[in-house]
Design a protein around this motif. Structure first.
Motif, PDB file in Angstrom:
ATOM      1  N   PRO A 117       0.812  -1.223   0.000  1.00 12.18           N
ATOM      2  CA  PRO A 117       0.000   0.000   0.000  1.00 12.18           C
ATOM      3  C   PRO A 117       0.849   1.278   0.000  1.00 12.18           C
ATOM      4  O   PRO A 117       0.553   2.208  -0.766  1.00 12.18           O
ATOM      5  CB  PRO A 117      -0.811  -0.125   1.287  1.00 12.18           C
ATOM      6  CG  PRO A 117      -0.916  -1.598   1.528  1.00 12.18           C
ATOM      7  CD  PRO A 117       0.372  -2.182   1.030  1.00 12.18           C
ATOM      8  N   PHE A 120       2.335   1.824  -3.307  1.00  8.88           N
ATOM      9  CA  PHE A 120       1.307   2.202  -4.265  1.00  8.88           C
ATOM     10  C   PHE A 120       0.979   3.680  -4.166  1.00  8.88           C
ATOM     11  O   PHE A 120       0.695   4.345  -5.155  1.00  8.88           O
ATOM     12  CB  PHE A 120       0.054   1.350  -4.055  1.00  8.88           C
ATOM     13  CG  PHE A 120      -0.904   1.446  -5.189  1.00  8.88           C
ATOM     14  CD1 PHE A 120      -0.765   0.632  -6.299  1.00  8.88           C
ATOM     15  CD2 PHE A 120      -1.932   2.373  -5.167  1.00  8.88           C
ATOM     16  CE1 PHE A 120      -1.631   0.743  -7.365  1.00  8.88           C
ATOM     17  CE2 PHE A 120      -2.813   2.489  -6.229  1.00  8.88           C
ATOM     18  CZ  PHE A 120      -2.657   1.674  -7.332  1.00  8.88           C
ATOM     19  N   LYS A 121       1.006   4.212  -2.934  1.00  9.76           N
ATOM     20  CA  LYS A 121       0.665   5.619  -2.713  1.00  9.76           C
ATOM     21  C   LYS A 121       1.796   6.551  -3.123  1.00  9.76           C
ATOM     22  O   LYS A 121       1.581   7.749  -3.298  1.00  9.76           O
ATOM     23  CB  LYS A 121       0.332   5.847  -1.229  1.00  9.76           C
ATOM     24  CG  LYS A 121      -1.138   5.632  -0.923  1.00  9.76           C
ATOM     25  CD  LYS A 121      -1.427   5.935   0.536  1.00  9.76           C
ATOM     26  CE  LYS A 121      -1.585   4.657   1.338  1.00  9.76           C
ATOM     27  NZ  LYS A 121      -1.314   4.777   2.750  1.00  9.76           N
ATOM     28  N   VAL A 151      -5.130  -1.522  -0.636  1.00  7.67           N
ATOM     29  CA  VAL A 151      -4.641  -0.452  -1.501  1.00  7.67           C
ATOM     30  C   VAL A 151      -5.805   0.383  -2.032  1.00  7.67           C
ATOM     31  O   VAL A 151      -5.722   1.605  -2.145  1.00  7.67           O
ATOM     32  CB  VAL A 151      -3.830  -1.046  -2.679  1.00  7.67           C
ATOM     33  CG1 VAL A 151      -3.733  -0.075  -3.832  1.00  7.67           C
ATOM     34  CG2 VAL A 151      -2.447  -1.446  -2.201  1.00  7.67           C
ATOM     35  N   LEU A 152      -6.889  -0.282  -2.345  1.00  8.48           N
ATOM     36  CA  LEU A 152      -8.026   0.407  -2.957  1.00  8.48           C
ATOM     37  C   LEU A 152      -8.867   1.158  -1.945  1.00  8.48           C
ATOM     38  O   LEU A 152      -9.586   2.093  -2.280  1.00  8.48           O
ATOM     39  CB  LEU A 152      -8.913  -0.613  -3.672  1.00  8.48           C
ATOM     40  CG  LEU A 152      -8.240  -1.322  -4.831  1.00  8.48           C
ATOM     41  CD1 LEU A 152      -9.132  -2.410  -5.362  1.00  8.48           C
ATOM     42  CD2 LEU A 152      -7.903  -0.333  -5.923  1.00  8.48           C
ATOM     43  N   THR A 156      -9.660   6.637  -2.899  1.00 11.21           N
ATOM     44  CA  THR A 156     -10.111   5.914  -4.078  1.00 11.21           C
ATOM     45  C   THR A 156      -9.810   6.610  -5.406  1.00 11.21           C
ATOM     46  O   THR A 156      -9.353   5.980  -6.345  1.00 11.21           O
ATOM     47  CB  THR A 156     -11.610   5.617  -3.967  1.00 11.21           C
ATOM     48  OG1 THR A 156     -11.800   5.001  -2.691  1.00 11.21           O
ATOM     49  CG2 THR A 156     -12.079   4.685  -5.033  1.00 11.21           C
ATOM     50  N   ASN A 159      -6.045   6.545  -6.254  1.00 11.71           N
ATOM     51  CA  ASN A 159      -5.620   5.169  -6.481  1.00 11.71           C
ATOM     52  C   ASN A 159      -6.141   4.628  -7.805  1.00 11.71           C
ATOM     53  O   ASN A 159      -5.445   3.897  -8.500  1.00 11.71           O
ATOM     54  CB  ASN A 159      -6.072   4.279  -5.331  1.00 11.71           C
ATOM     55  CG  ASN A 159      -5.249   4.533  -4.081  1.00 11.71           C
ATOM     56  OD1 ASN A 159      -4.214   5.196  -4.147  1.00 11.71           O
ATOM     57  ND2 ASN A 159      -5.707   4.015  -2.966  1.00 11.71           N
ATOM     58  N   THR A 162      -3.985   5.988 -10.501  1.00 13.59           N
ATOM     59  CA  THR A 162      -2.715   5.255 -10.573  1.00 13.59           C
ATOM     60  C   THR A 162      -2.911   3.916 -11.282  1.00 13.59           C
ATOM     61  O   THR A 162      -2.126   3.543 -12.154  1.00 13.59           O
ATOM     62  CB  THR A 162      -2.153   5.004  -9.155  1.00 13.59           C
ATOM     63  OG1 THR A 162      -1.988   6.262  -8.505  1.00 13.59           O
ATOM     64  CG2 THR A 162      -0.813   4.282  -9.216  1.00 13.59           C
TER      65      THR A 162
END
Ligand code: C2E
Ligand code: MG
Ligand code: MG
Ligand code: MG
Length: 284
Positions: A117, A120-121, A151-152, A156, A159, A162
């Motif tokens: 996570p 991902f951010k 992660v989702l 939102t 993400n 991305t």
């Protein structure tokens, strides 16, 4: 007297907190050094389609080859890496290493990489993947990124942007550990995943709980309608494999095929050059 004990209790609490923080800080320092000393290694686990029983790809799984503790599993250091932000450089290393490894494989299998996570951010994620693909010359379609529902959950809008940017690159996106935590079917509607990986717990309970089978069958049907591959992880027995095949899953992964191992252990992806030769080439 009560007061003295109270104070002693408080001091004891403080001391144990201190010890925990101390241990964590040591682990963090050790992990920083590990990256620098090249102690992180990737193992690979094969994935197979259930229609032809053919290998479709390999998942890269991170291990820490520690000088005194031996091979440390990700559960023992990824949480700290995640909290300290170290996961960003580590994750970048993983993507790069996995892409570079895959270009040396005898067969052009897909390589799946887990994204955390925090990674991902990170603003730099998309660019770092673009660079890894460009530098290693791995075709984007051979890279698969595994993300979990957590992660989702947050942010939102950003993400989703991305995810779409990654998809635009041509990489595949899988939803990992589906069915745990905060599973929501709306995720499947808001983003076109290439694959849904059903969590190991459903496979484990397959023989004891009829509802696990019902859920797996429903997810397989959902995947089919939405045009997504559906995979079961943690497949350990032939019986489970046959059951999952009947339930309609398109792919499996688990100890039945093989536990994660260094690439050299698989003839299909044994590098054309040895890792020592590769390191020498990298250093040059
Ligand atoms: P995951 O992505 O869901 O990976 C599957 C885990 O299940 C792996 O554990 C794998 O070794 C294990 N496994 C596979 N088949 C079987 C089976 O048949 N039975 C059982 N009992 N287990 C099986 P591992 O390698 O310890 O990794 C644990 C988790 O650590 C991964 O779960 C993933 O979330 C995370 N992880 C691993 N490598 C990375 C990485 O490079 N980056 C990030 N961010 N996370 C990683
Ligand atoms: Mg995974
Ligand atoms: Mg998984
Ligand atoms: Mg899992």
């Amino acid at each position: 007297r009560a007061k003295a004990e109270g104070r002693r209790g408080y001091r004891f609490f403080e001391a144990s907190m201190d010890a925990r923080l101390q241990a964590r800080r040591l682990l963090e320092l050790d992990l920083r050094e590990a990256v620098r000393r090249g102690e992180l290694v990737l193992h690979y686990q094969p994935q197979m389609d259930t229609e032809h029983d053919r290998i479709t790809g390999f998942e890269a799984l991170l291990r820490w080859q520690h000088p005194t503790r031996g091979l440390v599993p990700p559960a023992d250091f990824i949480p700290v890496a995640e909290e300290t932000g170290l996961i960003v450089p580590i994750g970048e290393w993983v993507v790069r290493r996995a892409c570079a490894d895959a270009t040396a494989w005898r067969e052009p299998y897909r390589v799946a990489v887990n994204l955390s996570p925090a990674q991902f951010k990170s603003k730099a994620l998309v660019a770092s993947i673009v660079h890894a693909l460009a530098d290693t010359r791995l075709p984007a379609q051979r890279l698969e990124l595994e993300i979990t529902e957590s992660v989702l959950l947050a942010e939102t809008e950003g993400n989703l942007a991305t995810l779409h940017a990654l998809k635009q690159l041509g990489v595949k996106i899988s939803l990992d550990d589906f069915g745990t935590g905060y599973s929501s079917l709306s995720y499947l509607r808001s983003f076109p995943f290439d694959k849904i990986k059903i969590d190991r717990s459903f496979v484990r309970e397959l023989s004891e709980r009829e509802d696990s089978a019902a859920i797996i069958r429903a997810i397989a049907g959902l995947g089919q309608s939405l045009g997504m591959a559906t995979m079961a992880e943690g497949v350990e027995t032939r019986e489970q494999l046959e059951r999952l095949r009947t339930l309609g899953l398109t792919e499996v992964q688990g100890y039945l095929l093989s536990p994660p191992r260094p690439a050299d252990a698989f003839p299909e992806i044994a590098p054309r050059i040895t890792s020592a030769e590769r390191d020498a080439a990298d250093a040059a």
